[in-house]
Design a protein around this motif. Sequence first.
Motif, mmCIF file in Angstrom:
data_model
loop_
_atom_site.group_PDB
_atom_site.id
_atom_site.type_symbol
_atom_site.label_atom_id
_atom_site.label_comp_id
_atom_site.label_asym_id
_atom_site.label_seq_id
_atom_site.Cartn_x
_atom_site.Cartn_y
_atom_site.Cartn_z
ATOM 1 N N TYR A 1 52.169 43.098 29.588
ATOM 2 C CA TYR A 1 51.107 43.461 30.516
ATOM 3 C C TYR A 1 49.930 44.008 29.712
ATOM 4 C CZ TYR A 1 54.605 43.309 34.256
ATOM 5 O OH TYR A 1 55.580 42.912 35.128
ATOM 6 N N GLY A 2 48.732 43.600 30.076
ATOM 7 C CA GLY A 2 47.535 44.097 29.421
ATOM 8 C C GLY A 2 47.139 43.335 28.164
ATOM 9 N N LYS B 1 41.734 35.746 28.736
ATOM 10 C CA LYS B 1 42.008 36.585 29.911
ATOM 11 C C LYS B 1 43.018 37.674 29.566
ATOM 12 C CE LYS B 1 39.480 33.893 32.418
ATOM 13 N NZ LYS B 1 38.119 34.283 32.651
ATOM 14 N N ARG B 2 43.245 38.562 30.514
ATOM 15 C CA ARG B 2 44.208 39.660 30.346
ATOM 16 C C ARG B 2 45.412 39.418 31.265
ATOM 17 N NH1 ARG B 2 43.495 44.543 27.949
ATOM 18 N NH2 ARG B 2 41.228 44.329 27.956
ATOM 19 N N ILE C 1 48.077 40.244 33.802
ATOM 20 C CA ILE C 1 48.191 41.204 34.894
ATOM 21 C C ILE C 1 49.577 41.140 35.541
ATOM 22 C CG2 ILE C 1 47.240 41.903 37.147
ATOM 23 C CD1 ILE C 1 45.354 42.367 34.753
ATOM 24 N N LEU D 1 51.393 40.904 43.399
ATOM 25 C CA LEU D 1 50.050 41.411 43.109
ATOM 26 C C LEU D 1 49.231 41.390 44.384
ATOM 27 C CD1 LEU D 1 49.629 39.400 39.828
ATOM 28 C CD2 LEU D 1 50.089 41.832 40.017
ATOM 29 N N VAL E 1 43.503 46.323 41.878
ATOM 30 C CA VAL E 1 44.678 45.465 41.782
ATOM 31 C C VAL E 1 45.922 46.347 41.844
ATOM 32 C CG1 VAL E 1 45.942 43.812 40.343
ATOM 33 C CG2 VAL E 1 43.440 43.793 40.355
ATOM 34 N N ARG F 1 50.142 46.194 41.491
ATOM 35 C CA ARG F 1 51.298 45.409 41.043
ATOM 36 C C ARG F 1 52.543 46.108 41.569
ATOM 37 N NH1 ARG F 1 50.597 44.562 35.425
ATOM 38 N NH2 ARG F 1 51.314 46.690 35.098
ATOM 39 N N LEU G 1 46.960 49.577 39.441
ATOM 40 C CA LEU G 1 46.919 49.474 37.984
ATOM 41 C C LEU G 1 45.860 50.410 37.423
ATOM 42 C CD1 LEU G 1 47.204 45.619 37.379
ATOM 43 C CD2 LEU G 1 49.017 47.331 37.540
ATOM 44 N N GLU H 1 43.264 50.585 34.917
ATOM 45 C CA GLU H 1 42.539 49.577 34.153
ATOM 46 C C GLU H 1 41.193 50.121 33.659
ATOM 47 O OE1 GLU H 1 43.719 45.342 35.785
ATOM 48 O OE2 GLU H 1 42.716 46.505 37.353
ATOM 49 N N ASP I 1 38.298 40.874 32.464
ATOM 50 C CA ASP I 1 37.909 42.279 32.619
ATOM 51 C C ASP I 1 36.641 42.423 33.446
ATOM 52 O OD1 ASP I 1 40.083 42.800 31.050
ATOM 53 O OD2 ASP I 1 38.946 43.530 29.318
ATOM 54 N N ARG J 1 35.692 41.332 36.462
ATOM 55 C CA ARG J 1 36.338 40.714 37.634
ATOM 56 C C ARG J 1 35.371 39.983 38.558
ATOM 57 N NH1 ARG J 1 41.307 43.727 37.594
ATOM 58 N NH2 ARG J 1 41.900 43.352 35.440
#
Length: 182
Positions: free
Chosen positions: A64-65, A104-105, A107, A114, A121, A123, A128, A130, A157, A159
Amino acid sequence: MFLLKIAKEWIGTIAISFVLAMIVGIFLIQPYKVDGHSMDPTLRDGQRVFVSKLPHTFSYYPNYGDIVIIDSRVHRHRSFMDDVMDNPLFQLMGNNDDRTFYVKRVIGKPGDVLELKDHEVYRNGEPLDEPYVKEAMEQSDGERWVVPDGHIFVMGDNRNNSEDSRAIGFIPLDHVMGKKVL
């Protein structure tokens, strides 16, 4: 005769160097160039990153991340020849087809639920943390995804300016080209 011997040695050295560069680029590490603003402020347009190809080579999930490079053509099967043709050596030789790679990251992973609520966001029911996100999402609340087996969910990041899993769908694990290391 002497020049022929030297030429053969050079050709042999160049051939071995080419093969080693191909192996490194396909299986270990590869440079990519960030194209666009979807990862602002973390990565800038035009910035170069080095990507570990080990997650792709050994088919394991990034964390994640993690910042990953993905092949956005998620509705087609990837083959070993795709990996060969994606090598920078072939790009230098003029292989500039319509391949589209996104930065991308990660998630979500398989089984994660999600949701978008209050421009954040969530999860598995938890918001999250962020700190890397550029600004609050303008996207409407109520969207929900369940990540299927063999896939991940990615977002940029920035969005409000990112074509990511919200638009292209879940990313098959074999479309994760690697994760950013430098």
